[in-house]
Design an enzyme around this catalytic site. Structure first.
Site, PDB file in Angstrom:
ATOM      1  N   HIS A 118     -35.296  38.697  56.623  1.00 61.51           N
ATOM      2  CA  HIS A 118     -35.333  37.542  57.549  1.00 61.51           C
ATOM      3  C   HIS A 118     -36.353  37.386  58.167  1.00 61.51           C
ATOM      4  O   HIS A 118     -36.557  37.885  58.677  1.00 61.51           O
ATOM      5  CB  HIS A 118     -34.647  37.988  58.306  1.00 61.51           C
ATOM      6  N   HIS A 133     -26.639  33.750  48.865  1.00 61.39           N
ATOM      7  CA  HIS A 133     -25.884  34.168  49.999  1.00 61.39           C
ATOM      8  C   HIS A 133     -25.483  32.526  49.845  1.00 61.39           C
ATOM      9  O   HIS A 133     -25.989  31.631  50.553  1.00 61.39           O
ATOM     10  CB  HIS A 133     -26.878  34.196  50.894  1.00 61.39           C
ATOM     11  N   GLU A 152     -24.970  38.355  49.250  1.00 63.15           N
ATOM     12  CA  GLU A 152     -24.504  38.059  50.879  1.00 63.15           C
ATOM     13  C   GLU A 152     -23.329  36.973  51.030  1.00 63.15           C
ATOM     14  O   GLU A 152     -23.298  35.994  50.529  1.00 63.15           O
ATOM     15  CB  GLU A 152     -26.272  37.876  51.774  1.00 63.15           C
TER      16      GLU A 152
END
EC number: 2.6.99.2
Length: 238
Positions: free
Chosen positions: A190, A43, A70
């Site tokens: 997450h 990410h 991401e």
């Protein structure tokens, strides 16, 4: 079986804290795939505080499983993804100064924007996923964007599970059922960890992939990264 994609941002954070190349991000990516992970997630953020844009290019030849990038689809991010052409791009509505992802997309108010972005990625042959909360109206709107998958934002589940409120998973079960009925693949991520991953997996039908970084790396400090990757893979079989 649900696939495990390991987010290696925290490895980059540790490397960057001292400069140099220890730990070696590319070696870690190679190793976790050999240990049984089904993919690598990164990410990159505009300030490059952990994953650097150059890392994204360097990982191209290292990731032999699935490569998931991401990020918020600003121009720099889109250019990066379109050049690399990873297996999957996961769209996350991060503010520039966000410490970590803290909300899913409003797929109703951002419908046109997401349609345009997703169309561009899909035309390049890149599978798309939208980071999203469990609101069923948002799931319905996500299906209209043309995305291939949604990634359920699981922080709420993780916090409630830790308190012993196992009923919180029902929101995710319902969201997953609707997403599947609408033809969407289902990812999640997450705050999933070794304590809650098996329960989550058992209650989410048609779960394609989980992306886990912070917890997995933290647990590896005590248990070793090879052991931890294997432990996740075993739990995801249940």
């Amino acid at each position: 079986m649900t696939k495990l994609s390991v987010n290696i941002n925290k490895i980059a954070t540790l490397r960057n804290s001292r400069g140099g190349n220890a730990p070696n991000l590319l070696q870690v990516a190679t190793d976790v795939q050999e240990f049984g992970a089904n993919g690598i997630t990164i990410h990159p953020r505009p300030d490059e505080r952990h994953i650097r844009y150059q890392d994204a290019y360097d990982l191209q030849s290292i990731v032999t499983t699935e490569y998931n990038i991401e990020g918020n689809p600003i121009k720099k991010f889109m250019d990066l993804v379109l050049e690399i052409k990873p297996t999957q791009v996961t769209l996350v509505p991060d503010a520039v100064d966000a410490i970590t992802s803290n909300a899913g997309w409003d797929t109703i108010n951002n419908q046109t924007f997401l349609q345009e972005v997703i169309s561009e990625f899909k035309n390049a042959g890149i599978r798309t996923s939208i980071f999203i909360d469990t609101d069923l109206k948002l799931i319905e709107a996500a299906a209209k964007t043309g995305t291939d998958r949604v990634e359920l934002y699981t922080e709420h589940f993780a916090k409630e599970y830790e308190k012993g409120n196992y009923e919180a998973v029902k929101l995710y079960t319902e969201a997953a059922i609707l997403a599947h009925d609408l033809g969407l693949g289902i990812n999640a991520g997450h705050d999933l960890n070794l304590d809650n991953i098996r329960f989550f997996k058992q209650n989410i039908p048609n779960l394609d992939e989980v992306s886990i970084g912070h917890a997995l790396i933290s647990e590896s400090i005590y248990l070793g990264i090879q052991n931890v990757v294997n432990m996740y893979v075993e739990r995801l079989k249940g």
